[in-house]
Design a protein around this motif. Structure first.
Motif, PDB file in Angstrom:
ATOM      1  N   GLY A   1      -2.513   2.686  -4.555  1.00  0.00           N
ATOM      2  CA  GLY A   1      -2.566   3.926  -3.776  1.00  0.00           C
ATOM      3  C   GLY A   1      -3.720   3.896  -2.786  1.00  0.00           C
ATOM      4  N   VAL A   2      -3.531   4.601  -1.681  1.00  0.00           N
ATOM      5  CA  VAL A   2      -4.487   4.519  -0.570  1.00  0.00           C
ATOM      6  C   VAL A   2      -5.822   5.210  -0.875  1.00  0.00           C
ATOM      7  N   ASP A   3      -5.835   6.108  -1.860  1.00  0.00           N
ATOM      8  CA  ASP A   3      -6.953   7.038  -1.955  1.00  0.00           C
ATOM      9  C   ASP A   3      -8.004   6.666  -3.001  1.00  0.00           C
TER      10      ASP A   3
ATOM     11  N   LEU B   1       0.854  -1.198   0.000  1.00  0.00           N
ATOM     12  CA  LEU B   1       0.000   0.000   0.000  1.00  0.00           C
ATOM     13  C   LEU B   1       0.886   1.242   0.000  1.00  0.00           C
ATOM     14  N   LEU B   2       0.612   2.135  -0.951  1.00  0.00           N
ATOM     15  CA  LEU B   2       1.367   3.396  -1.031  1.00  0.00           C
ATOM     16  C   LEU B   2       0.630   4.436  -0.191  1.00  0.00           C
ATOM     17  N   SER B   3       1.196   4.760   0.938  1.00  0.00           N
ATOM     18  CA  SER B   3       0.466   5.624   1.852  1.00  0.00           C
ATOM     19  C   SER B   3       1.382   6.652   2.497  1.00  0.00           C
ATOM     20  N   GLY B   4       2.332   7.115   1.696  1.00  0.00           N
ATOM     21  CA  GLY B   4       3.295   8.074   2.244  1.00  0.00           C
ATOM     22  C   GLY B   4       3.013   9.500   1.815  1.00  0.00           C
ATOM     23  N   GLY B   5       1.971   9.699   0.995  1.00  0.00           N
ATOM     24  CA  GLY B   5       1.694  11.043   0.474  1.00  0.00           C
ATOM     25  C   GLY B   5       1.183  11.961   1.572  1.00  0.00           C
ATOM     26  N   GLN B   6       1.327  13.256   1.353  1.00  0.00           N
ATOM     27  CA  GLN B   6       0.930  14.224   2.376  1.00  0.00           C
ATOM     28  C   GLN B   6      -0.543  14.609   2.276  1.00  0.00           C
ATOM     29  N   GLY B   7      -1.172  14.243   1.162  1.00  0.00           N
ATOM     30  CA  GLY B   7      -2.606  14.515   1.015  1.00  0.00           C
ATOM     31  C   GLY B   7      -2.950  15.985   1.170  1.00  0.00           C
ATOM     32  N   THR B   8      -2.114  16.845   0.648  1.00  0.00           N
ATOM     33  CA  THR B   8      -2.323  18.285   0.887  1.00  0.00           C
ATOM     34  C   THR B   8      -3.632  18.779   0.287  1.00  0.00           C
ATOM     35  N   ARG B   9      -4.015  18.217  -0.864  1.00  0.00           N
ATOM     36  CA  ARG B   9      -5.241  18.719  -1.504  1.00  0.00           C
ATOM     37  C   ARG B   9      -6.481  18.363  -0.700  1.00  0.00           C
ATOM     38  N   LEU B  10      -6.399  17.285   0.064  1.00  0.00           N
ATOM     39  CA  LEU B  10      -7.554  16.873   0.860  1.00  0.00           C
ATOM     40  C   LEU B  10      -7.672  17.716   2.130  1.00  0.00           C
TER      41      LEU B  10
ATOM     42  N   ALA C   1       9.850  16.848   1.507  1.00  0.00           N
ATOM     43  CA  ALA C   1       8.632  16.142   1.096  1.00  0.00           C
ATOM     44  C   ALA C   1       9.009  14.701   0.766  1.00  0.00           C
ATOM     45  N   PRO C   2       8.058  13.774   0.862  1.00  0.00           N
ATOM     46  CA  PRO C   2       8.353  12.397   0.469  1.00  0.00           C
ATOM     47  C   PRO C   2       8.805  12.365  -0.993  1.00  0.00           C
ATOM     48  N   ASP C   3       9.612  11.356  -1.323  1.00  0.00           N
ATOM     49  CA  ASP C   3      10.213  11.332  -2.662  1.00  0.00           C
ATOM     50  C   ASP C   3       9.312  10.711  -3.733  1.00  0.00           C
ATOM     51  N   GLY C   4       8.010  10.794  -3.537  1.00  0.00           N
ATOM     52  CA  GLY C   4       7.054  10.328  -4.553  1.00  0.00           C
ATOM     53  C   GLY C   4       6.709   8.864  -4.343  1.00  0.00           C
ATOM     54  N   ASN C   5       5.577   8.434  -4.929  1.00  0.00           N
ATOM     55  CA  ASN C   5       5.195   7.038  -4.672  1.00  0.00           C
ATOM     56  C   ASN C   5       6.153   6.049  -5.354  1.00  0.00           C
TER      57      ASN C   5
ATOM     58  N   GLN D   1       9.055   3.003   5.903  1.00  0.00           N
ATOM     59  CA  GLN D   1       9.021   4.424   5.512  1.00  0.00           C
ATOM     60  C   GLN D   1       9.765   4.675   4.220  1.00  0.00           C
ATOM     61  N   GLN D   2       9.202   5.550   3.409  1.00  0.00           N
ATOM     62  CA  GLN D   2       9.904   5.979   2.203  1.00  0.00           C
ATOM     63  C   GLN D   2      10.833   7.139   2.557  1.00  0.00           C
ATOM     64  N   GLY D   3      11.669   7.516   1.593  1.00  0.00           N
ATOM     65  CA  GLY D   3      12.609   8.609   1.831  1.00  0.00           C
ATOM     66  C   GLY D   3      11.972   9.977   1.602  1.00  0.00           C
TER      67      GLY D   3
ATOM     68  N   PRO E   1      -3.209  11.030   8.204  1.00  0.00           N
ATOM     69  CA  PRO E   1      -2.918  10.329   6.945  1.00  0.00           C
ATOM     70  C   PRO E   1      -4.218  10.085   6.183  1.00  0.00           C
ATOM     71  N   LYS E   2      -4.120  10.114   4.850  1.00  0.00           N
ATOM     72  CA  LYS E   2      -5.323   9.981   4.023  1.00  0.00           C
ATOM     73  C   LYS E   2      -6.123   8.718   4.349  1.00  0.00           C
ATOM     74  N   GLY E   3      -5.394   7.639   4.672  1.00  0.00           N
ATOM     75  CA  GLY E   3      -6.067   6.360   4.930  1.00  0.00           C
ATOM     76  C   GLY E   3      -7.003   6.406   6.124  1.00  0.00           C
TER      77      GLY E   3
ATOM     78  N   VAL F   1     -10.133   9.816  -4.002  1.00  0.00           N
ATOM     79  CA  VAL F   1     -10.356  10.844  -2.967  1.00  0.00           C
ATOM     80  C   VAL F   1      -9.125  11.738  -2.971  1.00  0.00           C
ATOM     81  N   LYS F   2      -9.198  12.820  -3.681  1.00  0.00           N
ATOM     82  CA  LYS F   2      -8.014  13.683  -3.827  1.00  0.00           C
ATOM     83  C   LYS F   2      -8.246  15.064  -3.215  1.00  0.00           C
ATOM     84  N   ASN F   3      -9.449  15.625  -3.489  1.00  0.00           N
ATOM     85  CA  ASN F   3      -9.667  17.041  -3.184  1.00  0.00           C
ATOM     86  C   ASN F   3     -10.733  17.210  -2.105  1.00  0.00           C
TER      87      ASN F   3
HETATM   88  P1  UTP Z   1      -0.995  11.707  -4.863  1.00  0.00           P
HETATM   89  O1  UTP Z   1      -0.140  11.926  -6.035  1.00  0.00           O
HETATM   90  O2  UTP Z   1      -2.433  11.941  -5.040  1.00  0.00           O
HETATM   91  O3  UTP Z   1      -0.422  12.585  -3.680  1.00  0.00           O
HETATM   92  O4  UTP Z   1      -0.734  10.246  -4.337  1.00  0.00           O
HETATM   93  P2  UTP Z   1      -0.897  12.806  -2.181  1.00  0.00           P
HETATM   94  O5  UTP Z   1       0.319  13.075  -1.412  1.00  0.00           O
HETATM   95  O6  UTP Z   1      -1.760  11.695  -1.668  1.00  0.00           O
HETATM   96  O7  UTP Z   1      -1.816  14.088  -2.240  1.00  0.00           O
HETATM   97  P3  UTP Z   1      -1.438  15.616  -2.552  1.00  0.00           P
HETATM   98  O8  UTP Z   1      -0.867  15.650  -3.937  1.00  0.00           O
HETATM   99  O9  UTP Z   1      -0.456  16.072  -1.498  1.00  0.00           O
HETATM  100  O10 UTP Z   1      -2.753  16.296  -2.419  1.00  0.00           O
HETATM  101  C1  UTP Z   1      -1.206   9.086  -4.971  1.00  0.00           C
HETATM  102  C2  UTP Z   1      -0.866   7.911  -4.074  1.00  0.00           C
HETATM  103  O11 UTP Z   1       0.540   7.814  -3.895  1.00  0.00           O
HETATM  104  C3  UTP Z   1       0.866   7.879  -2.514  1.00  0.00           C
HETATM  105  C4  UTP Z   1      -0.289   8.577  -1.854  1.00  0.00           C
HETATM  106  O12 UTP Z   1      -0.324   8.260  -0.466  1.00  0.00           O
HETATM  107  C5  UTP Z   1      -1.445   8.033  -2.650  1.00  0.00           C
HETATM  108  O13 UTP Z   1      -1.758   6.733  -2.229  1.00  0.00           O
HETATM  109  N1  UTP Z   1       2.112   8.631  -2.348  1.00  0.00           N
HETATM  110  C6  UTP Z   1       2.264   9.846  -2.930  1.00  0.00           C
HETATM  111  C7  UTP Z   1       3.107   8.067  -1.607  1.00  0.00           C
HETATM  112  O14 UTP Z   1       2.962   6.951  -1.059  1.00  0.00           O
HETATM  113  N2  UTP Z   1       4.268   8.758  -1.477  1.00  0.00           N
HETATM  114  C8  UTP Z   1       4.467   9.967  -2.036  1.00  0.00           C
HETATM  115  O15 UTP Z   1       5.570  10.533  -1.878  1.00  0.00           O
HETATM  116  C9  UTP Z   1       3.437  10.528  -2.789  1.00  0.00           C
END
Ligand code: UTP
Length: 505
Positions: free
Chosen positions: A281-283, A133-142, A249-253, A225-227, A147-149, A431-433
Motif C-alpha cells: 500500500g502507498v501509505d 503499488l496499491l494506489s487507488g484509494g481515495q484517502g478520504t481520512r487524510l 468508489a474504487p472496489d477496494g485494494n 486502473q482498478q474498477g 492522490p495519497k502518494g 499515513v492514514k489520518n
Molecule cells: P485504505 O484502506 O487506508 O484506504 O487503503 P484509503 O482509500 O487510502 O483511505 P480512506 O479509507 O479513504 O481514508 C490502504 C491501501 O490500499 C489502497 C490505498 O491506496 C492504500 O495504499 N487502496 C484502497 C486501493 O488501492 N484501492 C482501494 O479501492 C482502496
C-alpha cells in the motif's frame, strides 16, 4: 418522457432492445432509451435513480443514460445482494495462526538473514521480481484532494511518498547490480506496476511525468486502473452523487487481482520473466519496497503467498489480525471488531504473548502463478466487505456503504501462506489520518522515519546536534544512500549533522 435525440445516439441500446424483442415475446416495447433503462433497473429495484429526470438538462440526461448503460447490472446486483445477505450470518470460529507458520524476528539467525538478502538480490538481478503499488484509494481520512502518494509528510527533504518509494527501487536496483558478481555486470530493472483508480489516475500519471519518474525509466512503470462500484444505502439502493450521476468508489485494494488480469498485466509480467510479485500500500513511509530479504525468505519457504506482520502493540489495538478461519481452515484476516475482549487479550501459555497478535500491514509477496489462479477464483466471489463511510451525495455527505474486496481476500485460495514478522519501528509508519488526529498521521509517520534514520546514523558512527528536543526531530537518510541502514559508515563516521536535515549523496 420521450427523448428522440438519445434514442438515435445510443445505438447499442437500441440494438440490444430490438434483439430482445425479436427473440422473446413481449415485454411491451419501451418507447425511449430512458424507459428501456427504467424497465431494466426495475428488475434490480434501482429505478429511483431516474426520479429527477424531468429536471435534468439534455447533457445531464445523456450522461445519466450512459452511466447506467455502462453498469454491469446483473453483477452489481449479485454483489450487493450477496454482501448484504452475508452480514449477520454465522461465520466459522477462528483459531490462532500456528506458531510454525510465522518467521519471527527472534527466530531468525544472522545466517538466515544474509542468505535471504543475497537470494533476493540475485533474483532481482535476474529480473524475476515485479512490484505492484496499491494506489487507488481515495484517502478520504487524510483529507487531501491529491492522490495519497503525492503527499509530503514534512520530512526535511520534502519528498512525497511516491518519491521515497521510487528512490528505494533505484537503491535496490543498484544493490542487486553490485552484489551479484557471477553474472555479467548490467543495469538491473525492477518493473513497477502502479494501480490507480478513476479518482487518482490522471493526477498520478501527471505527477510522475512532471517529476521525470524520479530517476526511473518511464518504460519501467505501468499504470493501470482498478474498477469502481456504486455506493449504496443500507438497503442496497444506489446513492446519487448528483441528480444525474451515481456515487461510486474504487472496489477496494483487493480489486488489484481483477485489474491486473483485465489489463493483461499478468501476461506482461510473464513476458518479462517475472515470477514473484511484491505488493504493498502507498501509505506506509517506511515500506521496504522490493525487499530482498523478504523475497529470499519467500523463495526459500516455497510458499504461494506471504505477508509481513507486526506484533499487535496492545490487546485492544484496532488492527486486523491474521487468524485461521475454522478448525484447520485457511489463513485470513479478521477486523478487530470480530475479536471479543476475551479473545483479544487471550495469552498463549507457551510464549506468554498474545494469542492473536499478528497484525496485517498490507505488505505482501505472491508468485505469479498464484496471482493467475486467484484472479479467476475471486471473480466468482460475490461477497464483498461493506465499509460504512461518508459518501458525497446530492444532499450533502451521507453515511452509506462502499463495496470492497481486500488484498488479503486471496489468502484462503493460497495453497500455502507464510508470515514474516518485521519490527514496526523499522517498517511501518502509516499515513492514514489528518494531522491532529490521535494516530497514523503524517506527523507521527515523520517522527517514525526520523527516529529510525537517526539510529542508523548513530550506529554508523555519526553524531547529531539539535536545537529542538531529539524526540521531536532527527535526520532523514535519502533512500539513494541506504535502503535499510547499510553502507552508511563512509558517509557518517565521525561527522556531525544538525537535525533536522536530510543526508543524501
Ligand atoms: P485504505 O484502506 O487506508 O484506504 O487503503 P484509503 O482509500 O487510502 O483511505 P480512506 O479509507 O479513504 O481514508 C490502504 C491501501 O490500499 C489502497 C490505498 O491506496 C492504500 O495504499 N487502496 C484502497 C486501493 O488501492 N484501492 C482501494 O479501492 C482502496
Amino acid at each position: 418522457m420521450r427523448e428522440p435525440s438519445m434514442e438515435t445516439e445510443n445505438g447499442a441500446l437500441t440494438a440490444a432492445t430490438t434483439t430482445t424483442t425479436a427473440v422473446t415475446s413481449p415485454p411491451p416495447m419501451a418507447s425511449s432509451p430512458r424507459q428501456a433503462l427504467v424497465e431494466r433497473l426495475k428488475d434490480y429495484g434501482q429505478e429511483d435513480i431516474f426520479s429527477l429526470w424531468d429536471e435534468l438538462s439534455p447533457d445531464e440526461k445523456d450522461f445519466l443514460v450512459r452511466e447506467v448503460e455502462n453498469l454491469d447490472l446483473p453483477r452489481i446486483d449479485r454483489i450487493i445482494r450477496c454482501s448484504l445477505h452475508s452480514q449477520g450470518l454465522p461465520v466459522a470460529a477462528i483459531e490462532p495462526v500456528p506458531e510454525n507458520w510465522v518467521s519471527t524476528v527472534d527466530g531468525r539467525t544472522m545466517e538466515d538473514r544474509e542468505k535471504w538478502w543475497k537470494m533476493g538480490l540475485k533474483t532481482i538481478y535476474e529480473g524475476k521480481l515485479g512490484v505492484v503499488l496499491l494506489s487507488g484509494g481515495q484517502g478520504t481520512r487524510l483529507g487531501s484532494s491529491d492522490p495519497k502518494g503525492c503527499f509530503n509528510i514534512g520530512l526535511p527533504s520534502g519528498k512525497s511518498l511516491f518519491q521515497i518509494q521510487a528512490e528505494r527501487i533505484l537503491c535496490v536496483q543498484r544493490l542487486a547490480a553490485q552484489v551479484v558478481s557471477e553474472g555479467p555486470i548490467r543495469p538491473v530493472t525492477i518493473h513497477w506496476y502502479i494501480m490507480t483508480s478513476p479518482f487518482t489516475d490522471e493526477a498520478t500519471r501527471k505527477y510522475f511525468s512532471s517529476h521525470k519518474y524520479f530517476g526511473l525509466e518511464p518504460d519501467q512503470i505501468s499504470f493501470f486502473q482498478q474498477g469502481t462500484l456504486p455506493c449504496v444505502t443500507k438497503d442496497g439502493k444506489f446513492i446519487m452523487e448528483t441528480p444525474f450521476s451515481l456515487a461510486k468508489a474504487p472496489d477496494g485494494n483487493g480489486g488489484v487481482y481483477a485489474a491486473l488480469k483485465c489489463s493483461r498485466l499478468l501476461e506482461d509480467m510473464a513476458s518479462r520473466g517475472i515470477k514473484y510479485v511484491d505488493c504493498y500500500g502507498v501509505d506506509n513511509v517506511l515500506v521496504r519496497v522490493a525487499d530482498p530479504t523478504f523475497l529470499g525468505y519467500f523463495i526459500d519457504k516455497g510458499a504461494a503467498s506471504a505477508a509481513k506482520v507486526v506484533r499487535k502493540a496492545y490487546p485492544q489495538e484496532q488492527v486486523g489480525v491474521f487468524v485461521r478461519r475454522g478448525k484447520g481452515g485457511p489463513l485470513t484476516v479478521v477486523e478487530y471488531s470480530e475479536l471479543d475482549q476475551t479473545m483479544a487479550s487471550a495469552i498463549n501459555q507457551r510464549t506468554g504473548r498474545l494469542q492473536y497478535c499478528w497484525s496485517n500491514v498490507c505488505l505482501h509477496m505472491f508468485t505469479l502463478d498464484f496471482l493467475n489462479q486467484v484472479a479467476t477464483g475471486l471473480e466468482k466471489d460475490s461477497v464483498y466487505h461493506l465499509a460504512e463511510k461518508k459518501i458525497p451525495s446530492m444532499n450533502g455527505y451521507t453515511m452509506g456503504l462502499k463495496l470492497e474486496q481486500f488484498i488479503f481476500d486471496s489468502f484462503p485460495y493460497a495453497p500455502s501462506t507464510a508470515l514474516f514478522e518485521v519490527l514496526r519501528e523499522e517498517e511501518f509508519a502509516p499515513v492514514k489520518n489528518v494531522n491532529g488526529s490521535n494516530f497514523d498521521t503524517p506527523e507521527s509517520a515523520r517522527l517514525l522515519v526520523l527516529r529510525l534514520h537517526t539510529r542508523w546514523v548513530i550506529a554508523a558512527g555519526g553524531f547529531l546536534t539539535h536545537s529542538v528536543p531529539l524526540y521531536a526531530t532527527g535526520v532523514e537518510v535519502s533512500p539513494l544512500c541506504s535502503y535499510a541502514g547499510e553502507n552508511l559508515e563512509a558517509i557518517c563516521r565521525g561527522r556531525t549533522f544538525h537535525a533536522p536535515c536530510e543526508i543524501s549523496l
